[in-house]
Design a protein around this motif. Structure first.
Motif, PDB file in Angstrom:
ATOM      1  N   LEU A  78       0.826  -1.213   0.000  1.00 40.83           N
ATOM      2  CA  LEU A  78       0.000   0.000   0.000  1.00 40.83           C
ATOM      3  C   LEU A  78       0.858   1.259   0.000  1.00 40.83           C
ATOM      4  CD1 LEU A  78      -2.781  -1.049   2.539  1.00 40.83           C
ATOM      5  CD2 LEU A  78      -2.940  -0.960   0.033  1.00 40.83           C
ATOM      6  N   GLY A  79       1.973   1.199   0.684  1.00 37.54           N
ATOM      7  CA  GLY A  79       2.862   2.351   0.729  1.00 37.54           C
ATOM      8  C   GLY A  79       3.519   2.664  -0.600  1.00 37.54           C
ATOM      9  N   MET A  80       3.506   1.697  -1.519  1.00 37.92           N
ATOM     10  CA  MET A  80       4.164   1.885  -2.821  1.00 37.92           C
ATOM     11  C   MET A  80       3.196   2.161  -3.964  1.00 37.92           C
ATOM     12  SD  MET A  80       7.067  -0.999  -2.830  1.00 37.92           S
ATOM     13  CE  MET A  80       8.492  -0.862  -1.791  1.00 37.92           C
ATOM     14  N   LEU A  81       1.910   2.064  -3.718  1.00 36.32           N
ATOM     15  CA  LEU A  81       0.948   2.147  -4.821  1.00 36.32           C
ATOM     16  C   LEU A  81       0.766   3.535  -5.412  1.00 36.32           C
ATOM     17  CD1 LEU A  81      -1.822  -0.415  -3.837  1.00 36.32           C
ATOM     18  CD2 LEU A  81      -0.060  -0.606  -5.609  1.00 36.32           C
ATOM     19  N   ARG A 100       0.993 -15.726  -1.047  1.00 34.84           N
ATOM     20  CA  ARG A 100       1.547 -16.974  -0.502  1.00 34.84           C
ATOM     21  C   ARG A 100       1.271 -17.104   0.988  1.00 34.84           C
ATOM     22  NH1 ARG A 100       7.248 -17.307  -0.915  1.00 34.84           N
ATOM     23  NH2 ARG A 100       7.315 -15.192  -1.662  1.00 34.84           N
ATOM     24  N   GLU A 101       1.141 -15.968   1.671  1.00 35.93           N
ATOM     25  CA  GLU A 101       0.866 -15.968   3.107  1.00 35.93           C
ATOM     26  C   GLU A 101      -0.638 -16.006   3.395  1.00 35.93           C
ATOM     27  OE1 GLU A 101       3.026 -16.264   5.516  1.00 35.93           O
ATOM     28  OE2 GLU A 101       4.854 -16.046   4.314  1.00 35.93           O
ATOM     29  N   GLY A 102      -1.456 -16.115   2.342  1.00 38.55           N
ATOM     30  CA  GLY A 102      -2.895 -16.254   2.534  1.00 38.55           C
ATOM     31  C   GLY A 102      -3.702 -14.976   2.466  1.00 38.55           C
ATOM     32  N   ALA A 103      -3.073 -13.849   2.167  1.00 36.78           N
ATOM     33  CA  ALA A 103      -3.797 -12.583   2.058  1.00 36.78           C
ATOM     34  C   ALA A 103      -4.369 -12.436   0.647  1.00 36.78           C
ATOM     35  CB  ALA A 103      -2.868 -11.412   2.361  1.00 36.78           C
ATOM     36  N   ASP A 104      -5.595 -11.981   0.557  1.00 36.57           N
ATOM     37  CA  ASP A 104      -6.225 -11.721  -0.736  1.00 36.57           C
ATOM     38  C   ASP A 104      -6.065 -10.231  -1.039  1.00 36.57           C
ATOM     39  OD1 ASP A 104      -8.003 -11.189  -2.861  1.00 36.57           O
ATOM     40  OD2 ASP A 104      -9.311 -12.836  -2.261  1.00 36.57           O
ATOM     41  N   VAL A 105      -5.077  -9.908  -1.835  1.00 41.21           N
ATOM     42  CA  VAL A 105      -4.724  -8.510  -2.108  1.00 41.21           C
ATOM     43  C   VAL A 105      -5.872  -7.776  -2.796  1.00 41.21           C
ATOM     44  CG1 VAL A 105      -3.150  -6.997  -3.381  1.00 41.21           C
ATOM     45  CG2 VAL A 105      -2.255  -9.006  -2.184  1.00 41.21           C
ATOM     46  N   LEU A 106      -6.479  -8.385  -3.803  1.00 40.16           N
ATOM     47  CA  LEU A 106      -7.554  -7.704  -4.536  1.00 40.16           C
ATOM     48  C   LEU A 106      -8.773  -7.479  -3.656  1.00 40.16           C
ATOM     49  CD1 LEU A 106      -7.273  -9.443  -8.026  1.00 40.16           C
ATOM     50  CD2 LEU A 106      -6.306  -7.257  -7.277  1.00 40.16           C
ATOM     51  N   LEU A 107      -9.121  -8.456  -2.830  1.00 39.87           N
ATOM     52  CA  LEU A 107     -10.244  -8.281  -1.910  1.00 39.87           C
ATOM     53  C   LEU A 107      -9.948  -7.176  -0.901  1.00 39.87           C
ATOM     54  CD1 LEU A 107     -13.002  -9.135  -0.856  1.00 39.87           C
ATOM     55  CD2 LEU A 107     -11.848 -10.896   0.524  1.00 39.87           C
ATOM     56  N   THR A 108      -8.727  -7.127  -0.420  1.00 38.65           N
ATOM     57  CA  THR A 108      -8.350  -6.071   0.517  1.00 38.65           C
ATOM     58  C   THR A 108      -8.471  -4.701  -0.147  1.00 38.65           C
ATOM     59  OG1 THR A 108      -6.852  -7.566   1.686  1.00 38.65           O
ATOM     60  CG2 THR A 108      -6.512  -5.195   2.019  1.00 38.65           C
ATOM     61  N   LEU A 109      -8.008  -4.581  -1.387  1.00 37.28           N
ATOM     62  CA  LEU A 109      -8.142  -3.306  -2.104  1.00 37.28           C
ATOM     63  C   LEU A 109      -9.603  -2.945  -2.324  1.00 37.28           C
ATOM     64  CD1 LEU A 109      -5.205  -3.613  -4.663  1.00 37.28           C
ATOM     65  CD2 LEU A 109      -5.355  -2.039  -2.716  1.00 37.28           C
ATOM     66  N   ASP A 110     -10.454  -3.932  -2.635  1.00 34.01           N
ATOM     67  CA  ASP A 110     -11.892  -3.676  -2.780  1.00 34.01           C
ATOM     68  C   ASP A 110     -12.482  -3.131  -1.482  1.00 34.01           C
ATOM     69  OD1 ASP A 110     -11.991  -4.503  -5.428  1.00 34.01           O
ATOM     70  OD2 ASP A 110     -12.681  -6.535  -4.940  1.00 34.01           O
ATOM     71  N   ARG A 111     -12.111  -3.748  -0.379  1.00 38.20           N
ATOM     72  CA  ARG A 111     -12.642  -3.307   0.916  1.00 38.20           C
ATOM     73  C   ARG A 111     -12.130  -1.921   1.284  1.00 38.20           C
ATOM     74  NH1 ARG A 111     -12.477  -9.042   4.225  1.00 38.20           N
ATOM     75  NH2 ARG A 111     -14.381  -9.865   3.276  1.00 38.20           N
ATOM     76  N   ILE A 112     -10.872  -1.650   0.995  1.00 35.50           N
ATOM     77  CA  ILE A 112     -10.328  -0.318   1.242  1.00 35.50           C
ATOM     78  C   ILE A 112     -11.095   0.713   0.418  1.00 35.50           C
ATOM     79  CG2 ILE A 112      -8.313   1.167   0.805  1.00 35.50           C
ATOM     80  CD1 ILE A 112      -6.575  -1.286   1.627  1.00 35.50           C
ATOM     81  N   VAL A 124      -7.494   4.107  -5.366  1.00 36.28           N
ATOM     82  CA  VAL A 124      -7.626   2.676  -5.097  1.00 36.28           C
ATOM     83  C   VAL A 124      -8.175   1.926  -6.309  1.00 36.28           C
ATOM     84  CG1 VAL A 124      -8.644   0.917  -3.602  1.00 36.28           C
ATOM     85  CG2 VAL A 124      -7.978   3.126  -2.649  1.00 36.28           C
ATOM     86  N   GLY A 125      -9.231   2.422  -6.920  1.00 33.66           N
ATOM     87  CA  GLY A 125      -9.836   1.736  -8.064  1.00 33.66           C
ATOM     88  C   GLY A 125      -8.869   1.547  -9.216  1.00 33.66           C
ATOM     89  N   ARG A 126      -8.151   2.600  -9.525  1.00 32.35           N
ATOM     90  CA  ARG A 126      -7.175   2.547 -10.621  1.00 32.35           C
ATOM     91  C   ARG A 126      -6.030   1.584 -10.301  1.00 32.35           C
ATOM     92  NH1 ARG A 126      -4.044   7.700 -11.851  1.00 32.35           N
ATOM     93  NH2 ARG A 126      -2.255   6.749 -12.798  1.00 32.35           N
ATOM     94  N   ARG A 127      -5.516   1.676  -9.095  1.00 31.71           N
ATOM     95  CA  ARG A 127      -4.407   0.799  -8.717  1.00 31.71           C
ATOM     96  C   ARG A 127      -4.857  -0.654  -8.589  1.00 31.71           C
ATOM     97  NH1 ARG A 127      -1.259   4.005 -10.827  1.00 31.71           N
ATOM     98  NH2 ARG A 127      -0.167   5.526  -9.549  1.00 31.71           N
ATOM     99  N   ARG A 128      -6.079  -0.888  -8.163  1.00 35.62           N
ATOM    100  CA  ARG A 128      -6.582  -2.252  -8.060  1.00 35.62           C
ATOM    101  C   ARG A 128      -6.564  -2.909  -9.432  1.00 35.62           C
ATOM    102  NH1 ARG A 128      -9.821  -6.078  -9.262  1.00 35.62           N
ATOM    103  NH2 ARG A 128     -10.757  -7.432  -7.720  1.00 35.62           N
ATOM    104  N   THR A 129      -7.034  -2.181 -10.431  1.00 35.02           N
ATOM    105  CA  THR A 129      -7.034  -2.693 -11.801  1.00 35.02           C
ATOM    106  C   THR A 129      -5.618  -3.008 -12.261  1.00 35.02           C
ATOM    107  OG1 THR A 129      -9.031  -1.432 -12.329  1.00 35.02           O
ATOM    108  CG2 THR A 129      -7.679  -2.152 -14.189  1.00 35.02           C
ATOM    109  N   GLN A 130      -4.693  -2.134 -11.962  1.00 30.03           N
ATOM    110  CA  GLN A 130      -3.300  -2.350 -12.376  1.00 30.03           C
ATOM    111  C   GLN A 130      -2.672  -3.531 -11.628  1.00 30.03           C
ATOM    112  OE1 GLN A 130      -2.139   1.694 -11.596  1.00 30.03           O
ATOM    113  NE2 GLN A 130      -2.111   2.188 -13.787  1.00 30.03           N
ATOM    114  N   VAL A 131      -2.964  -3.661 -10.345  1.00 29.07           N
ATOM    115  CA  VAL A 131      -2.439  -4.795  -9.587  1.00 29.07           C
ATOM    116  C   VAL A 131      -3.033  -6.093 -10.130  1.00 29.07           C
ATOM    117  CG1 VAL A 131      -2.449  -5.927  -7.315  1.00 29.07           C
ATOM    118  CG2 VAL A 131      -1.904  -3.488  -7.499  1.00 29.07           C
ATOM    119  N   GLU A 132      -4.311  -6.080 -10.458  1.00 26.72           N
ATOM    120  CA  GLU A 132      -4.945  -7.264 -11.043  1.00 26.72           C
ATOM    121  C   GLU A 132      -4.255  -7.674 -12.323  1.00 26.72           C
ATOM    122  OE1 GLU A 132      -9.427  -8.915 -11.864  1.00 26.72           O
ATOM    123  OE2 GLU A 132      -9.073  -6.761 -12.139  1.00 26.72           O
ATOM    124  N   GLN A 133      -3.856  -6.712 -13.153  1.00 24.71           N
ATOM    125  CA  GLN A 133      -3.149  -7.014 -14.393  1.00 24.71           C
ATOM    126  C   GLN A 133      -1.783  -7.643 -14.113  1.00 24.71           C
ATOM    127  OE1 GLN A 133      -3.210  -3.182 -16.298  1.00 24.71           O
ATOM    128  NE2 GLN A 133      -5.256  -3.487 -17.131  1.00 24.71           N
TER     129      GLN A 133
END
Length: 136
Positions: A78-81, A100-112, A124-133
């Protein structure tokens, strides 16, 4: 030790940086890789944290925030997005480690994105799309 974010005044949540991720943690000057960092509970910026003895969980950020090493990887991510282009390799590493540690990054971004109590320092919306890619 409660400190506040220099950008928004939110409380900083200190956390331990997992082994192997210290090079992705914020540091001051030419410091060595960090063993602790802090996440702003409001704007989600990350800061160097000199005192790892106050390390805590991410409950102060949100009850849905991932825990453990996965949560720490998400916090560093999050600090780098705010600059995906400059931080792409680190972001890819952090997303991989978080998952790998069990965190769902995209779900966390959706909730944020839907959390009115947060005011992220990035779109958040724009970065979520980019992270998904990056995950494809």
């Amino acid at each position: 030790m409660i400190r506040t974010c220099t950008a928004c005044g939110g409380d900083l949540v200190p956390f331990l940086v997992p082994d192997g991720l210290g090079t992705h943690a914020p540091v001051e000057g030419d410091d060595a890789p960090a063993d602790a960092a802090a996440l702003c509970s409001r704007c989600l910026r990350t800061y160097p944290e000199p005192d790892a003895s106050d390390a805590t969980t991410f409950d102060a950020v949100a009850d849905y925030f991932p825990r453990g090493d996965g949560g720490a990887a998400v916090a560093l991510l999050l600090g780098m997005l705010d600059s995906l282009a400059l931080n792409r390799a680190a972001i890819e590493t952090l997303v991989d480690r978080a998952e790998r540690e069990g965190a769902d990054v995209l779900l966390t971004l959706d909730r944020i994105d839907g959390d009115a109590t947060l005011d992220p320092h990035f779109d958040v919306g724009r970065r979520r799309t980019q992270v998904e890619q990056l995950l494809v």
